[in-house]
Design a protein around this motif. Structure first.
Motif, PDB file in Angstrom:
ATOM      1  N   ARG A   1       0.797  -1.248   0.064  1.00  0.00           N
ATOM      2  CA  ARG A   1       0.145  -0.143   0.163  1.00  0.00           C
ATOM      3  C   ARG A   1       0.836   1.204   0.095  1.00  0.00           C
ATOM      4  O   ARG A   1       0.673   2.028  -0.771  1.00  0.00           O
ATOM      5  N   LEU A   2       1.837   1.343   0.836  1.00  0.00           N
ATOM      6  CA  LEU A   2       2.710   2.458   0.834  1.00  0.00           C
ATOM      7  C   LEU A   2       3.306   2.697  -0.401  1.00  0.00           C
ATOM      8  O   LEU A   2       3.336   3.747  -0.976  1.00  0.00           O
ATOM      9  N   LYS A   3       3.813   1.577  -1.181  1.00  0.00           N
ATOM     10  CA  LYS A   3       4.451   2.002  -2.437  1.00  0.00           C
ATOM     11  C   LYS A   3       3.432   2.397  -3.811  1.00  0.00           C
ATOM     12  O   LYS A   3       3.741   2.551  -4.826  1.00  0.00           O
ATOM     13  N   ALA A   4       2.187   2.119  -3.369  1.00  0.00           N
ATOM     14  CA  ALA A   4       1.080   2.514  -4.248  1.00  0.00           C
ATOM     15  C   ALA A   4       0.577   3.946  -3.882  1.00  0.00           C
ATOM     16  O   ALA A   4      -0.534   4.207  -4.400  1.00  0.00           O
ATOM     17  N   GLY A   5       1.005   4.598  -2.735  1.00  0.00           N
ATOM     18  CA  GLY A   5       0.589   5.921  -2.452  1.00  0.00           C
ATOM     19  C   GLY A   5      -0.768   5.818  -1.397  1.00  0.00           C
ATOM     20  O   GLY A   5      -1.470   7.107  -1.226  1.00  0.00           O
ATOM     21  N   ILE A   6      -1.028   4.903  -0.854  1.00  0.00           N
ATOM     22  CA  ILE A   6      -1.883   4.590  -0.108  1.00  0.00           C
ATOM     23  C   ILE A   6      -1.530   4.680   1.477  1.00  0.00           C
ATOM     24  O   ILE A   6      -0.581   4.192   1.814  1.00  0.00           O
ATOM     25  N   THR A   7      -2.072   5.922   1.984  1.00  0.00           N
ATOM     26  CA  THR A   7      -1.570   6.327   3.343  1.00  0.00           C
ATOM     27  C   THR A   7      -2.515   5.923   4.315  1.00  0.00           C
ATOM     28  O   THR A   7      -2.047   5.995   5.712  1.00  0.00           O
ATOM     29  N   THR A   8      -3.590   5.450   4.276  1.00  0.00           N
ATOM     30  CA  THR A   8      -4.559   5.018   5.126  1.00  0.00           C
ATOM     31  C   THR A   8      -5.303   3.751   4.400  1.00  0.00           C
ATOM     32  O   THR A   8      -5.879   3.830   3.363  1.00  0.00           O
ATOM     33  N   GLY A   9      -5.404   2.609   4.988  1.00  0.00           N
ATOM     34  CA  GLY A   9      -5.984   1.544   4.322  1.00  0.00           C
ATOM     35  C   GLY A   9      -6.840   0.327   5.490  1.00  0.00           C
ATOM     36  O   GLY A   9      -6.222   0.375   6.770  1.00  0.00           O
ATOM     37  N   ALA A  10      -8.141   0.147   5.178  1.00  0.00           N
ATOM     38  CA  ALA A  10      -8.640  -0.523   5.870  1.00  0.00           C
ATOM     39  C   ALA A  10      -8.480  -2.065   5.746  1.00  0.00           C
ATOM     40  O   ALA A  10      -8.333  -2.594   4.709  1.00  0.00           O
TER      41      ALA A  10
ATOM     42  N   ALA B   1       2.724  -4.336  12.552  1.00  0.00           N
ATOM     43  CA  ALA B   1       3.357  -4.252  11.619  1.00  0.00           C
ATOM     44  C   ALA B   1       3.152  -2.989  10.753  1.00  0.00           C
ATOM     45  O   ALA B   1       3.968  -2.510  10.251  1.00  0.00           O
ATOM     46  N   TYR B   2       1.810  -2.566  10.508  1.00  0.00           N
ATOM     47  CA  TYR B   2       1.559  -1.654  10.046  1.00  0.00           C
ATOM     48  C   TYR B   2       2.203  -0.126  10.561  1.00  0.00           C
ATOM     49  O   TYR B   2       2.728   0.795   9.851  1.00  0.00           O
ATOM     50  N   ALA B   3       2.109  -0.245  11.993  1.00  0.00           N
ATOM     51  CA  ALA B   3       2.815   0.943  12.635  1.00  0.00           C
ATOM     52  C   ALA B   3       4.147   0.944  12.451  1.00  0.00           C
ATOM     53  O   ALA B   3       4.827   1.986  12.160  1.00  0.00           O
ATOM     54  N   GLU B   4       5.075  -0.026  12.183  1.00  0.00           N
ATOM     55  CA  GLU B   4       6.515  -0.073  11.973  1.00  0.00           C
ATOM     56  C   GLU B   4       6.926   0.453  10.593  1.00  0.00           C
ATOM     57  O   GLU B   4       7.563   1.166  10.386  1.00  0.00           O
ATOM     58  N   VAL B   5       5.804  -0.082   9.567  1.00  0.00           N
ATOM     59  CA  VAL B   5       5.991   0.695   8.220  1.00  0.00           C
ATOM     60  C   VAL B   5       5.662   2.295   7.992  1.00  0.00           C
ATOM     61  O   VAL B   5       6.291   2.904   7.539  1.00  0.00           O
ATOM     62  N   GLY B   6       4.899   2.517   9.084  1.00  0.00           N
ATOM     63  CA  GLY B   6       4.376   3.875   8.905  1.00  0.00           C
ATOM     64  C   GLY B   6       3.033   4.280   8.146  1.00  0.00           C
ATOM     65  O   GLY B   6       2.747   5.415   8.056  1.00  0.00           O
ATOM     66  N   VAL B   7       2.316   3.358   7.773  1.00  0.00           N
ATOM     67  CA  VAL B   7       1.012   3.654   7.251  1.00  0.00           C
ATOM     68  C   VAL B   7      -0.131   3.523   7.908  1.00  0.00           C
ATOM     69  O   VAL B   7      -0.082   2.660   9.183  1.00  0.00           O
ATOM     70  N   ARG B   8      -1.102   4.417   7.878  1.00  0.00           N
ATOM     71  CA  ARG B   8      -2.292   4.368   8.744  1.00  0.00           C
ATOM     72  C   ARG B   8      -3.148   2.935   8.187  1.00  0.00           C
ATOM     73  O   ARG B   8      -3.314   2.658   7.282  1.00  0.00           O
ATOM     74  N   GLU B   9      -3.391   2.385   9.500  1.00  0.00           N
ATOM     75  CA  GLU B   9      -4.502   1.150   9.365  1.00  0.00           C
ATOM     76  C   GLU B   9      -5.893   1.484  10.190  1.00  0.00           C
ATOM     77  O   GLU B   9      -5.792   1.868  11.243  1.00  0.00           O
ATOM     78  N   ILE B  10      -6.978   1.079   9.365  1.00  0.00           N
ATOM     79  CA  ILE B  10      -8.154   0.774  10.092  1.00  0.00           C
ATOM     80  C   ILE B  10      -8.404  -0.724  10.206  1.00  0.00           C
ATOM     81  O   ILE B  10      -8.714  -1.508   9.367  1.00  0.00           O
ATOM     82  N   VAL B  11      -8.099  -1.571  11.512  1.00  0.00           N
ATOM     83  CA  VAL B  11      -8.135  -2.605  11.679  1.00  0.00           C
ATOM     84  C   VAL B  11      -9.742  -2.801  11.756  1.00  0.00           C
ATOM     85  O   VAL B  11     -10.481  -2.453  12.568  1.00  0.00           O
ATOM     86  N   CYS B  12     -10.251  -4.022  11.004  1.00  0.00           N
ATOM     87  CA  CYS B  12     -11.895  -4.208  10.839  1.00  0.00           C
ATOM     88  C   CYS B  12     -11.735  -5.856  11.435  1.00  0.00           C
ATOM     89  O   CYS B  12     -11.521  -6.758  10.687  1.00  0.00           O
ATOM     90  N   THR B  13     -12.471  -6.073  12.586  1.00  0.00           N
ATOM     91  CA  THR B  13     -12.797  -7.297  13.021  1.00  0.00           C
ATOM     92  C   THR B  13     -14.190  -7.302  13.986  1.00  0.00           C
ATOM     93  O   THR B  13     -14.610  -6.514  14.566  1.00  0.00           O
TER      94      THR B  13
ATOM     95  N   ASN C   1      12.255   4.664  -2.186  1.00  0.00           N
ATOM     96  CA  ASN C   1      12.984   3.792  -1.110  1.00  0.00           C
ATOM     97  C   ASN C   1      12.314   4.079   0.239  1.00  0.00           C
ATOM     98  O   ASN C   1      12.152   5.147   0.596  1.00  0.00           O
ATOM     99  N   VAL C   2      12.026   2.806   0.753  1.00  0.00           N
ATOM    100  CA  VAL C   2      11.296   2.859   2.035  1.00  0.00           C
ATOM    101  C   VAL C   2      11.964   3.000   3.192  1.00  0.00           C
ATOM    102  O   VAL C   2      13.156   2.382   3.258  1.00  0.00           O
ATOM    103  N   LEU C   3      11.851   3.971   4.099  1.00  0.00           N
ATOM    104  CA  LEU C   3      12.934   4.666   5.049  1.00  0.00           C
ATOM    105  C   LEU C   3      12.568   3.763   6.368  1.00  0.00           C
ATOM    106  O   LEU C   3      13.340   3.995   7.365  1.00  0.00           O
ATOM    107  N   THR C   4      11.551   3.254   6.472  1.00  0.00           N
ATOM    108  CA  THR C   4      11.091   2.841   8.040  1.00  0.00           C
ATOM    109  C   THR C   4      11.379   1.416   8.295  1.00  0.00           C
ATOM    110  O   THR C   4      11.703   1.177   9.576  1.00  0.00           O
ATOM    111  N   VAL C   5      11.486   0.487   7.212  1.00  0.00           N
ATOM    112  CA  VAL C   5      11.801  -0.871   7.725  1.00  0.00           C
ATOM    113  C   VAL C   5      12.566  -1.302   6.315  1.00  0.00           C
ATOM    114  O   VAL C   5      12.861  -0.769   5.452  1.00  0.00           O
TER     115      VAL C   5
END
Length: 495
Positions: free
Chosen positions: A114-123, A144-156, A440-444
């Motif tokens: 998602r990060l490399k596709a320009g998605i900064t928030t993903g459910a 994992a999402y927090a380490e990469v640095g992208v916003r996540e909406i966890v749906c469960t 280039n991904v800078l977080t992981v």
């Protein structure tokens, strides 16, 4: 002094005026946008610790994918030659053959794509149907999402009846299976929401997510009108309990819906899983009166392009005309979808133009709204995301336009919607932090994450016996139509 200044870019703000600044700049400090304006003005106004020259780039808000799945990134294309059985095969795998660590490795590769596709928030719905018998799965995925640095909406939340439901955990390489009650699944979902909603500096949110809004009809396709017999006791009980959890934790409701479900859901007006705090994915095969109900109740809708839209279309154009908020999603990433939202926009336009036999539906500007500000409204985050405006969170992407397929340098929104692809995204900023620079991904460590995901995917395939669903059929090469001509799926496997 501010933290970051982006200059010399074509800034597509997606603000209320839909301003496009051809020599624009974005000033960022403490994770938020300070100002958006002309480069000359902002250069003279702000001194920045870091200045990025965005010449030949479009600068726009981070894309928002309002519906996808956690887990699927490990199973791309598996069982896609057996689409009739893909759902039971994958659901059984998620329920019984994935380890706790699987969700961490998958979460990292999921977030990276998602990060490399320009998605900064993903459910992310955890699994093909949500799995919430234990909070560890969601916790590992969010980590994992927090380490990469992208916003996540966890749906469960709960999957469909019957109850109790059998689930397995893997401990020291051994499978431990137990029957889980409906109340235990709700408790697991509550634990996830309590732990993750607004966690990691609010980069993680958690929504309560029943698999579908009505459990007593077909969960994956529209139900004919003569098979809508009314709500069952479990339908009513689930709606009541989901409403209670959403109120208790002040969170939102995300679920799937198909034609017939909205007609049934509104029969329980007090607890119906409809309204401004609800976001429904798919919504294929809705009748016009159901579309009107969604618009009148302020229910948010999202839809992913795919073959299912040919048989039962989501009435996107009608919903928009009725005043509903509609987002485009990827529903990624299995069996054949990707997290490329540029492709998702084009596919959505093509499907609806073809279905309506009208070239003029869904212009480029509307399509871009549906993956930015409209998507932010769908997930209830438009107060901070979805546009480049002073005071909002600094979630920003840049797209490298100096490429043959994106030339000539004019009509920028048309160029992005009709010609761009995910790999054209060059830089990604989340919460004012540069997460990807020059791709280039800078977080992981991206290479390590790929290696770990590959290894875990192979172990899961072997554990679940999925190899037979990976083999090409004898019609794979040289034939116009595929046949399986063998029985790969056996209901007896689902034990």
């Amino acid at each position: 002094m501010i933290d970051l200044l982006l200059v010399n870019g074509v800034v597509i703000t997606m603000d209320s005026e839909r301003r496009i600044l051809e020599d624009g700049a974005v000033a960022i400090h403490n994770g938020r946008i300070v100002e958006v304006g002309e480069t000359e003005l902002l250069r003279g106004k702000y001194e920045a610790e870091r200045t990025i020259d965005c010449k030949h780039h479009c600068v726009l808000p981070g894309l928002i994918d309002a519906h996808g799945h956690g887990g699927h990134s490990m199973f791309k294309t598996i069982a896609m030659d057996s689409p009739s059985f893909w759902m039971p095969v994958m659901t059984h795998t998620y329920k019984h053959f994935v380890t706790d660590e699987f969700w961490y490795y998958e979460g990292k590769i999921n977030a990276l794509e998602r990060l490399k596709a320009g998605i900064t928030t993903g459910a992310c719905v955890l699994g093909s149907m949500p799995r919430s018998d234990d909070p560890v799965f969601a916790l590992n995925h969010a980590k994992a999402y927090a380490e990469v640095g992208v916003r996540e909406i966890v749906c469960t939340g709960p999957c469909n009846p019957p109850w109790p439901h059998s689930f397995s955990r893997w401990v020291d390489g051994k499978r431990i299976t137990r029957d889980v009650t409906y109340e235990e699944v709700l408790q697991g979902a509550e634990a996830v929401i309590e732990a993750l909603n607004h966690a990691h500096d609010d980069r993680i949110r958690a929504f309560i997510t029943p698999f579908v809004i009505v459990t007593s009809v077909n969960p994956s396709a529209p139900t004919p009108a003569d098979q809508l017999y009314g709500l069952t006791d479990h339908d009513r009980y689930q709606a009541k309990r989901i409403r209670e959890i959403a109120r208790k934790y002040d969170t939102r409701i995300h679920s799937d819906a198909f034609g017939g479900m909205v007609h049934l859901a509104i029969q329980d007006k007090e607890n119906a899983l409809l309204g401004p705090d609800v976001h429904l994915q798919h919504c294929r095969g809705l009748s016009f009166d159901e579309a009107r109900i969604l618009a009148e109740t302020g229910t948010n809708v999202s839809s992913a392009p795919g073959f299912g839209q040919v048989n039962a279309r989501t009435p996107i154009t009608e919903l928009i005309e009725l005043g509903a908020t509609v987002a485009i999603t990827t529903d990624g990433t299995a069996p054949a979808a990707s997290f490329d939202m540029f492709q998702a926009m084009r596919k959505t336009q093509l499907i609806h133009q073809a279905a309506l036999k009208d070239y003029y539906y869904l212009p480029a500007g509307k399509l871009l709204e549906m993956v930015t500000i409209d998507a932010a409204r769908c997930v209830g985050w438009d107060d901070e995301l979805g546009s480049l405006e002073a005071g909002k969170k600094a979630d920003v992407i840049t797209v490298d336009m100096r490429q043959p397929h994106l030339t000539p340098a004019f009509m920028y929104v048309h160029r992005l919607v009709h010609q761009a692809v995910a790999s054209d995204v060059d830089n990604v900023i989340v919460d004012g932090k540069i997460v990807m620079e020059n791709r280039n991904v800078l977080t992981v460590d991206e290479g390590l994450a790929i290696d770990e995901a590959n290894a875990e995917a192979q172990r899961t395939v072997e554990r679940a016996g999925l190899q037979k669903y990976m083999q090409p059929t004898k019609y794979f090469w040289g034939h116009a139509r595929a046949y399986l001509d063998e029985k790969r799926f056996d209901p007896g496997d689902l034990v």
